[in-house]
Design a protein around this motif. Structure first.
Motif, mmCIF file in Angstrom:
data_model
loop_
_atom_site.group_PDB
_atom_site.id
_atom_site.type_symbol
_atom_site.label_atom_id
_atom_site.label_comp_id
_atom_site.label_asym_id
_atom_site.label_seq_id
_atom_site.Cartn_x
_atom_site.Cartn_y
_atom_site.Cartn_z
ATOM 1 N N ALA A 77 0.847 -1.198 0.000
ATOM 2 C CA ALA A 77 0.000 0.000 0.000
ATOM 3 C C ALA A 77 0.880 1.245 0.000
ATOM 4 O O ALA A 77 2.040 1.205 0.414
ATOM 5 C CB ALA A 77 -0.908 -0.005 1.225
ATOM 6 N N CYS A 78 0.329 2.323 -0.483
ATOM 7 C CA CYS A 78 1.086 3.585 -0.480
ATOM 8 C C CYS A 78 1.581 3.880 0.935
ATOM 9 O O CYS A 78 0.815 3.755 1.904
ATOM 10 C CB CYS A 78 0.215 4.739 -0.967
ATOM 11 N N THR A 89 -5.445 5.719 -1.495
ATOM 12 C CA THR A 89 -5.523 4.283 -1.187
ATOM 13 C C THR A 89 -4.829 3.469 -2.267
ATOM 14 O O THR A 89 -5.178 2.328 -2.524
ATOM 15 C CB THR A 89 -6.993 3.850 -1.077
ATOM 16 N N SER A 91 -1.541 1.628 -4.446
ATOM 17 C CA SER A 91 -0.562 0.610 -4.086
ATOM 18 C C SER A 91 0.545 0.574 -5.125
ATOM 19 O O SER A 91 0.364 1.001 -6.278
ATOM 20 C CB SER A 91 -1.227 -0.766 -3.978
ATOM 21 N N CYS A 112 0.496 6.720 -5.922
ATOM 22 C CA CYS A 112 0.036 7.369 -4.686
ATOM 23 C C CYS A 112 -0.483 8.779 -4.928
ATOM 24 O O CYS A 112 -0.680 9.548 -3.982
ATOM 25 C CB CYS A 112 1.154 7.379 -3.660
#
Length: 413
Positions: A77-78, A89, A91, A112
């Motif tokens: 995930a970011c 949200t 990735s 991101c």
């Protein structure tokens, strides 16, 4: 506030969503990265005795990547640090190949939703601002030093008025020197982390810079008080000691009070970060008051001059004196801090780009303009320099100009 923190302002703009944080945005960004790096290195150490096949865990300066088998695709995930820019949200993924980890895809700034072009643009803008104010302070420093030398060298120019001017020139010189010292100490290299920098040298440079800026504002106030006393015909030479005590002594008192407050209650970093600090008002408060009082004095000066220059009331004997004083006063009103009235009652983060241009770029040339108007365009100074030039010609070539004989200089008021 001509001692601004360029990198701090840059990241304040870039990380606008963190403006309400208890930490300075740049420091919050750095501290969060350091925290995540420590956790990642701890994880890597724990994985040290496990299988060496595939791709080893590593820290890529933004995210932590775990152990992975060859051919495996890992998705992360970011990083939480990007939440300082905006909520997202997304990735990022990497492939574990026979040659090691692949490049992240999509890139962090795309996945991101972080615009990587903005920081480069902002960095270029602030680099330009830094170049302009460095040139401005350098030119002002040289011109002010020449002006001080002229006023001290010629005996006939030593009077109460020029005594006040010299003190003001010295504060502008000290202010320029303080800015150069602070820049050299806090920005000695691109890798300097001022969020953790806490040395005596950096704190001393910040204290010296604040004192010079404060003394400069107070001597601008002394100039206004002096002009008022001239117009009211209430100036006495013993007032010079009072001016000196106020101009140099009052800033010392508040600086000592601020140093004590920072040492005992807020001894963090290099004392250069003052956002959300109640102790910053120990310095900012007197400066704001001096600017407001200076503005009122100039309004009073204009009122008195309008009355004294009334054709029905003016006296022939002193009309030229008042006209000269009117001209110099009206020219110097924009230079005496009255343009700071607008910004000092607004939040520190209000329109930072405009504040930079006014307080750094324009402010760096303020000493140059004051020296030109108060020294080099002064008729008494021009006449004395001209007489010195004629005397030098007489000594060197035996030439005596008729203007040099019996010439009298006006007595400075």
């Amino acid at each position: 506030m001509s001692c601004f923190h360029i990198r701090g302002i840059f990241l304040t703009l870039s990380l606008a969503s963190a403006a309400l944080s208890s930490l300075h945005p740049e420091c919050e960004y750095i501290f969060q990265l350091e925290k995540e790096e420590r956790h990642c290195l701890q994880y890597i150490a724990e994985q040290g005795n496990k299988s060496t096949e595939g791709c080893r865990p590593f820290w890529d300066a933004v995210a932590c990547w775990p152990q992975a088998a060859t051919g495996e695709t890992v998705q992360r995930a970011c990083p939480a640090v990007f939440s300082l820019f905006k909520n997202n949200t997304g990735s990022v993924s990497r492939n574990c190949t026979g040659g090691g980890w692949s490049r992240p895809f999509p890139p962090y700034h795309i996945a991101c939703n972080v615009d990587d072009d903005l920081p480069e643009t902002e960095e270029s803008y602030f680099a330009t601002v830094k170049l302009i104010y460095t040139i401005g302070y350098s030119i002002s420093l040289v011109v002010l030093a020449v002006a001080v030398f002229i006023l001290l060298f010629f005996r006939r120019l030593r009077c109460a008025r020029n005594f006040i001017h010299i003190q003001l020139f010295v504060t502008f010189i000290l202010k320029a020197v303080a800015v150069f010292i602070k820049d050299a100490t806090l920005f000695s290299g691109d890798d300097t982390n001022h969020c953790t920098l806490s040395t005596f040298a950096c704190k001393a440079s910040v204290v010296f810079c604040h004192y010079c800026v404060m003394a400069n504002f107070f001597w601008l106030l002394m100039e206004a008080l002096y002009l008022n006393s001239l117009l009211l015909s209430s100036f006495y030479h013993r007032c010079l000691w009072g001016f000196s005590l106020l101009g140099w002594g009052v800033p010392v008192f508040f600086i000592i009070l601020w140093i004590g407050s920072r040492m005992y209650f807020e001894d963090t970093e290099c004392w250069d970060i003052n956002e959300d600090s109640p102790y910053w008002w120990i310095i900012k408060g007197p400066i704001v008051v001096s600017i407001a009082f200076n503005f009122m004095l100039f309004m009073n000066i204009i009122r008195i001059l309008i009355q004294k220059l009334n054709p029905r009331l003016i006296q022939f004997n002193n009309s030229s004196q008042y006209r000269r004083l009117t001209k110099s006063t009206l020219l110097l009103i924009p230079l005496f801090g009255t343009h700071y009235m607008f910004f000092n009652f607004l939040p520190d983060y209000f329109n930072l780009n405009l504040r930079l241009c006014i307080e750094l770029c324009m402010g760096s040339f303020q000493g140059l303009l004051v020296a030109v108007l108060y020294c080099f365009l002064n008729q008494e100074v021009q006449k004395e320099v001209h007489m010195q030039w004629l005397r030098w010609q007489e000594r060197s070539y035996g030439v005596v100009s008729p203007a040099a004989k019996g010439s009298q200089m006006d007595t400075p008021f």
